[in-house]
Scaffold this motif. Structure first.
Motif, PDB file in Angstrom:
ATOM      1  N   SER A   1      43.034  19.806 -45.080  1.00 36.65           N
ATOM      2  CA  SER A   1      43.920  20.675 -44.446  1.00 36.65           C
ATOM      3  C   SER A   1      43.032  22.159 -44.389  1.00 36.65           C
ATOM      4  O   SER A   1      42.172  22.331 -44.433  1.00 36.65           O
ATOM      5  CB  SER A   1      43.826  21.453 -46.349  1.00 36.65           C
ATOM      6  N   GLU A   2      44.383  23.065 -43.958  1.00 37.59           N
ATOM      7  CA  GLU A   2      43.194  24.567 -43.029  1.00 37.59           C
ATOM      8  C   GLU A   2      42.872  24.828 -44.631  1.00 37.59           C
ATOM      9  O   GLU A   2      41.315  25.336 -44.327  1.00 37.59           O
ATOM     10  CB  GLU A   2      44.713  25.349 -43.517  1.00 37.59           C
TER      11      GLU A   2
ATOM     12  N   ARG B   1      38.919  23.261 -44.514  1.00 31.73           N
ATOM     13  CA  ARG B   1      38.638  23.840 -43.400  1.00 31.73           C
ATOM     14  C   ARG B   1      37.727  25.129 -43.217  1.00 31.73           C
ATOM     15  O   ARG B   1      36.870  26.132 -42.961  1.00 31.73           O
ATOM     16  CB  ARG B   1      39.292  23.749 -41.981  1.00 31.73           C
ATOM     17  N   GLU B   2      38.542  25.870 -43.851  1.00 27.73           N
ATOM     18  CA  GLU B   2      37.921  27.360 -44.303  1.00 27.73           C
ATOM     19  C   GLU B   2      36.784  27.487 -44.921  1.00 27.73           C
ATOM     20  O   GLU B   2      35.924  28.716 -45.546  1.00 27.73           O
ATOM     21  CB  GLU B   2      39.011  28.384 -44.936  1.00 27.73           C
TER      22      GLU B   2
END
Length: 65
Positions: free
Chosen positions: A5-6, A9-10
């Motif tokens: 998921s975003e 990743r962040e």
């Protein structure tokens, strides 16, 4: 391949920014001084012995009561 998921990743990118690069880790290990390592090991051993002595004193005092 696993889709991340975003948010994940962040999070991974922010954590990696705090960690040193692999080259920096290798240089810091090879540049460390043996005297500093000896002091560190001596401190660990002193702490261990101090704990053993205090533990024995505590057990002896409980047996007397």
């Amino acid at each position: 391949m696993i889709q991340r998921s975003e948010t994940r990743r962040e999070l991974e990118e922010s954590l990696r920014s705090f960690l040193p690069e692999q080259l920096q880790i290798g240089n810091s290990i090879t540049s460390s001084k043996p005297g500093v390592a000896a002091i560190g090991v001596g401190g660990v051993m002193t702490g261990y012995l101090w704990g053993r002595i205090r533990g024995r004193r505590a057990r002896k005092s409980k047996k007397k009561d």
